[in-house]
Design a protein around this motif. Sequence first.
Motif, mmCIF file in Angstrom:
data_model
loop_
_atom_site.group_PDB
_atom_site.id
_atom_site.type_symbol
_atom_site.label_atom_id
_atom_site.label_comp_id
_atom_site.label_asym_id
_atom_site.label_seq_id
_atom_site.Cartn_x
_atom_site.Cartn_y
_atom_site.Cartn_z
ATOM 1 N N LYS A 1 0.844 -1.205 0.000
ATOM 2 C CA LYS A 1 0.000 0.000 0.000
ATOM 3 C C LYS A 1 0.874 1.247 0.000
ATOM 4 N N ALA A 2 1.925 1.234 0.798
ATOM 5 C CA ALA A 2 2.820 2.395 0.864
ATOM 6 C C ALA A 2 3.518 2.606 -0.482
ATOM 7 N N GLU A 3 3.992 1.523 -1.114
ATOM 8 C CA GLU A 3 4.667 1.625 -2.412
ATOM 9 C C GLU A 3 3.731 2.137 -3.496
ATOM 10 N N ALA A 4 2.463 1.705 -3.459
ATOM 11 C CA ALA A 4 1.501 2.091 -4.494
ATOM 12 C C ALA A 4 0.854 3.437 -4.220
ATOM 13 N N GLY A 5 1.118 4.008 -3.061
ATOM 14 C CA GLY A 5 0.542 5.308 -2.725
ATOM 15 C C GLY A 5 -0.943 5.244 -2.387
ATOM 16 N N ILE A 6 -1.370 4.131 -1.830
ATOM 17 C CA ILE A 6 -2.776 3.960 -1.449
ATOM 18 C C ILE A 6 -2.962 4.559 -0.061
ATOM 19 N N THR A 7 -3.776 5.595 0.016
ATOM 20 C CA THR A 7 -3.988 6.305 1.280
ATOM 21 C C THR A 7 -5.475 6.436 1.580
ATOM 22 N N GLU A 8 -5.764 6.870 2.797
ATOM 23 C CA GLU A 8 -7.150 7.146 3.175
ATOM 24 C C GLU A 8 -7.688 8.336 2.374
ATOM 25 N N GLU A 9 -6.806 9.237 2.014
ATOM 26 C CA GLU A 9 -7.192 10.389 1.198
ATOM 27 C C GLU A 9 -7.706 9.922 -0.173
ATOM 28 N N LEU A 10 -6.999 8.963 -0.757
ATOM 29 C CA LEU A 10 -7.426 8.394 -2.042
ATOM 30 C C LEU A 10 -8.774 7.692 -1.876
ATOM 31 N N LYS A 11 -8.959 7.046 -0.752
ATOM 32 C CA LYS A 11 -10.206 6.338 -0.484
ATOM 33 C C LYS A 11 -11.396 7.290 -0.480
ATOM 34 N N THR A 12 -11.215 8.460 0.102
ATOM 35 C CA THR A 12 -12.321 9.418 0.156
ATOM 36 C C THR A 12 -12.528 10.139 -1.172
ATOM 37 N N SER A 13 -11.450 10.355 -1.924
ATOM 38 C CA SER A 13 -11.584 11.107 -3.172
ATOM 39 C C SER A 13 -11.979 10.229 -4.362
ATOM 40 N N ASP A 14 -11.477 9.011 -4.459
ATOM 41 C CA ASP A 14 -11.767 8.136 -5.607
ATOM 42 C C ASP A 14 -11.892 6.696 -5.113
ATOM 43 N N GLN A 15 -13.094 6.348 -4.659
ATOM 44 C CA GLN A 15 -13.306 5.033 -4.049
ATOM 45 C C GLN A 15 -13.081 3.880 -5.020
ATOM 46 N N MET A 16 -13.494 4.022 -6.260
ATOM 47 C CA MET A 16 -13.347 2.938 -7.224
ATOM 48 C C MET A 16 -11.868 2.638 -7.497
ATOM 49 N N LYS A 17 -11.070 3.678 -7.628
ATOM 50 C CA LYS A 17 -9.637 3.483 -7.848
ATOM 51 C C LYS A 17 -9.014 2.810 -6.623
ATOM 52 N N TRP A 18 -9.404 3.270 -5.429
ATOM 53 C CA TRP A 18 -8.889 2.712 -4.182
ATOM 54 C C TRP A 18 -9.222 1.221 -4.083
ATOM 55 N N VAL A 19 -10.481 0.862 -4.388
ATOM 56 C CA VAL A 19 -10.904 -0.538 -4.321
ATOM 57 C C VAL A 19 -10.101 -1.379 -5.310
ATOM 58 N N GLY A 20 -9.918 -0.887 -6.529
ATOM 59 C CA GLY A 20 -9.147 -1.614 -7.528
ATOM 60 C C GLY A 20 -7.707 -1.837 -7.094
ATOM 61 N N LEU A 21 -7.083 -0.786 -6.570
ATOM 62 C CA LEU A 21 -5.699 -0.900 -6.106
ATOM 63 C C LEU A 21 -5.587 -1.854 -4.909
ATOM 64 N N MET A 22 -6.536 -1.773 -3.998
ATOM 65 C CA MET A 22 -6.512 -2.655 -2.828
ATOM 66 C C MET A 22 -6.712 -4.117 -3.233
ATOM 67 N N ASN A 23 -7.585 -4.363 -4.215
ATOM 68 C CA ASN A 23 -7.777 -5.733 -4.701
ATOM 69 C C ASN A 23 -6.491 -6.270 -5.316
ATOM 70 N N ASN A 24 -5.783 -5.412 -6.075
ATOM 71 C CA ASN A 24 -4.505 -5.828 -6.660
ATOM 72 C C ASN A 24 -3.472 -6.144 -5.576
ATOM 73 N N VAL A 25 -3.405 -5.298 -4.564
ATOM 74 C CA VAL A 25 -2.458 -5.495 -3.463
ATOM 75 C C VAL A 25 -2.763 -6.791 -2.726
ATOM 76 N N ARG A 26 -4.051 -7.021 -2.436
ATOM 77 C CA ARG A 26 -4.441 -8.232 -1.704
ATOM 78 C C ARG A 26 -4.119 -9.479 -2.523
#
Length: 138
Positions: free
Chosen positions: A99-124
Motif C-alpha cells: 500500500k505504501a509503495e503504491a501510494g494507497i492512502t485514506e485520502e485516495l479512499k475518500t476522493s476516488d473510491q473505485m480506484k482505491w478498491v481496484g488498487l486494494m484488490n490488486n495489493v491483496r
Amino acid sequence: MANYQYMMSADDVARELNCSKSHAYKLVKSMNKELASQGYITMAGRIPRVYWAKKMYGYESYHRGQYIKLLLEGKLNDHLHEVDGECYERMELLMEQMKAEAGITEELKTSDQMKWVGLMNNVRSSAEEIVLDELIYV
C-alpha cells in the motif's frame, strides 16, 4: 502416541464441525458408504481420522510423512492453526508495504473510491500469491 485414536466418532465430528450430532452421524454414514463401496470394513458411527482429513480438508500425500506424524501425535490442528496465523501476519505486513509503495492512502479512499478498491484488490491478490508461494506451497 498410545492415546491416539485412529477412529473418529460422530461426536468428534460434531465437535470439530460445530454441528448437530444428527448431522455428524449423516456425514459419517455417507463416508462409511463410500469406504464400503471401495471394499473397506467400516464401523457404524465411526470414521478413520486419515479418511476424514482427506475428505474434509483435502490433505493428500505431498507431505505425507509430516502429515501422518502430526496426525498420529495429535498435533495436526495446532500446526495448521500456527501456519494460518503466520499467513495472516505475513499478509498484513505485505499489504501495508505494498500500500505504501503504491501510494494507497485514506485520502485516495475518500476522493476516488473505485480506484482505491481496484488498487486494494490488486495489493491483496499479490500478497496472497506471495504468501501461498512462501508459506503454503513449499
